[in-house]
Enzyme design. Structure first.
Site, mmCIF file in Angstrom:
data_model
loop_
_atom_site.group_PDB
_atom_site.id
_atom_site.type_symbol
_atom_site.label_atom_id
_atom_site.label_comp_id
_atom_site.label_asym_id
_atom_site.label_seq_id
_atom_site.Cartn_x
_atom_site.Cartn_y
_atom_site.Cartn_z
ATOM 1 N N LYS A 80 0.856 -1.196 0.000
ATOM 2 C CA LYS A 80 0.000 0.000 0.000
ATOM 3 C C LYS A 80 0.884 1.236 0.000
ATOM 4 C CE LYS A 80 0.890 1.327 4.508
ATOM 5 N NZ LYS A 80 1.727 2.449 4.875
ATOM 6 N N ASP A 96 -1.962 -1.713 10.834
ATOM 7 C CA ASP A 96 -2.295 -1.595 9.417
ATOM 8 C C ASP A 96 -2.955 -2.858 8.850
ATOM 9 O OD1 ASP A 96 -1.249 0.908 9.407
ATOM 10 O OD2 ASP A 96 0.585 0.409 8.318
#
Ligand code: C5P
Length: 334
Positions: free
Chosen positions: A21, A157
């Site tokens: 990401k 995350d």
């Protein structure tokens, strides 16, 4: 009627991609009583991914992990793959088709393609892939809430990687709202200088230098989330890169922790003539393009600049990769 398949006899491993990401924005809202920070951040998953396979280990007593590719420092037991599997086992609590009783040990194999400790979320993504892969290998069902709790227990995350797609991430990272308005797949150039940046150190530097996040960063993040919640083309996203590249509250703190990064960012902006943002707490720097081929052309330019010595050398060449934002939305097949 078909007999119920016995998951302990499953022969083929479960294979999952664990995408990287980037943070298009990252606003730190404030410090929480638990020492973590509340965030408002737009996360975008990338095509670039690790590959994880997970299989039931009939004879094994302990989960095992083998890693190919990039070198992953630290004890294997701390790897988020093993922690993701352990979190899945704890959440299933013996309630699986071969139960009641503990779920069997798993043998996991990770093809590590993403740079490690880069701010690309690779470890967290591996953890999410391991959690989901383990549940699939065991044939275990967990409701969404239990999945989310298990993911959050592995790392801040990890929750983002459960669903896929561009998303607004809030709280410590556990509140994930899909943003389904991106049209097209913007290209992304990633440059990861070979410096180690400790995330807790970056947060500590942030706290030491300012009480609160920057109001401009927060409003840029809120504005992008709004736009991506409605309709935004790849070209429109690229047009906003200038604002996004400075919409990361951790950027000044990361430059304090790793001062050499400042020179690399400046040199990239000069070389590419484009805004350059920082992903998470770094050290990966990103640049956006309308397409993958343009990101690939930019990667070639950066490789030549590294060879020509016009990008500061932080102890070795940076990892350079061209990819795209992976625009597969939750619930939609690619
Ligand atoms: O949860 P995770 O292990 O990924 O977090 C790494 C470190 O980053 C934490 O120890 C904490 O210092 C910092 N962090 C934070 N607030 C967040 C996420 C991470 O302070 N929302």
């Amino acid at each position: 009627m078909n007999p119920t398949p016995d998951p302990t006899r499953r022969l083929t491993p479960v294979v999952r991609l664990a995408p990287a990401k980037i943070n298009l924005t990252l606003a730190v809202i404030g410090r929480r009583p638990d020492g973590f920070h509340d965030l408002h951040s737009v996360f975008a998953p990338l095509e670039l991914a690790d590959r994880l396979s997970v299989a039931i280990d009939q004879t094994g007593r302990q989960d095992r992990l083998h890693i190919d590719g990039e070198v992953v420092p630290g004890p294997l037991a701390d790897n988020l793959v093993l922690r993701g599997i352990a979190a899945g086992r704890a959440a299933v609590r013996g309630d699986w088709p071969g139960g009641p009783g503990p779920t069997p040990a798993l043998a996991a194999r990770l093809e590590k393609r993403l740079p490690v400790g880069a701010g690309l979320g690779g470890g967290s993504s591996d953890g999410a892939a391991a959690l989901l892969g383990a549940l699939e290998a065991w044939g275990a069902d967990l409701d969404d809430e239990a999945r989310r709790r298990a993911a959050a227990s592995v790392g801040s995350d990890v929750s983002f990687f459960l669903t896929g797609g561009v998303a607004l991430v809030e709280g410590r990272g556990e509140r994930v709202t899909p943003l389904t308005g991106l049209r097209g797949s913007p290209g992304v150039l990633l440059v990861t200088p070979p410096v180690h940046i400790s995330t807790p150190e970056v947060y500590a530097a942030f706290i030491a230098t300012r009480a609160d996040g920057d109001g401009n960063v927060r409003s840029s993040s809120m504005h992008l989330a709004q736009e991506l919640g409605k309709n935004l083309s790849a070209a429109d996203l690229v047009a906003r890169a200038g604002v996004l590249a400075s919409a990361n509250d951790l950027l000044p703190a990361a430059m304090l922790v790793a001062p050499g990064l400042l020179g690399v960012r400046r040199a990239l902006m000069r070389t590419l003539g484009r805004p350059v943002g920082l992903s998470g707490s770094g050290p990966t720097l990103w640049t956006l393009y309308p397409s993958q081929s343009e990101a690939e052309a930019a990667a070639a330019v950066v490789r030549a600049a590294v060879e020509g010595g016009s990008i500061p050398d932080l102890g070795g060449p940076p990892a350079i990769a061209a990819t795209t934002i992976s625009n597969v939305q939750p619930g939609r097949t690619p």
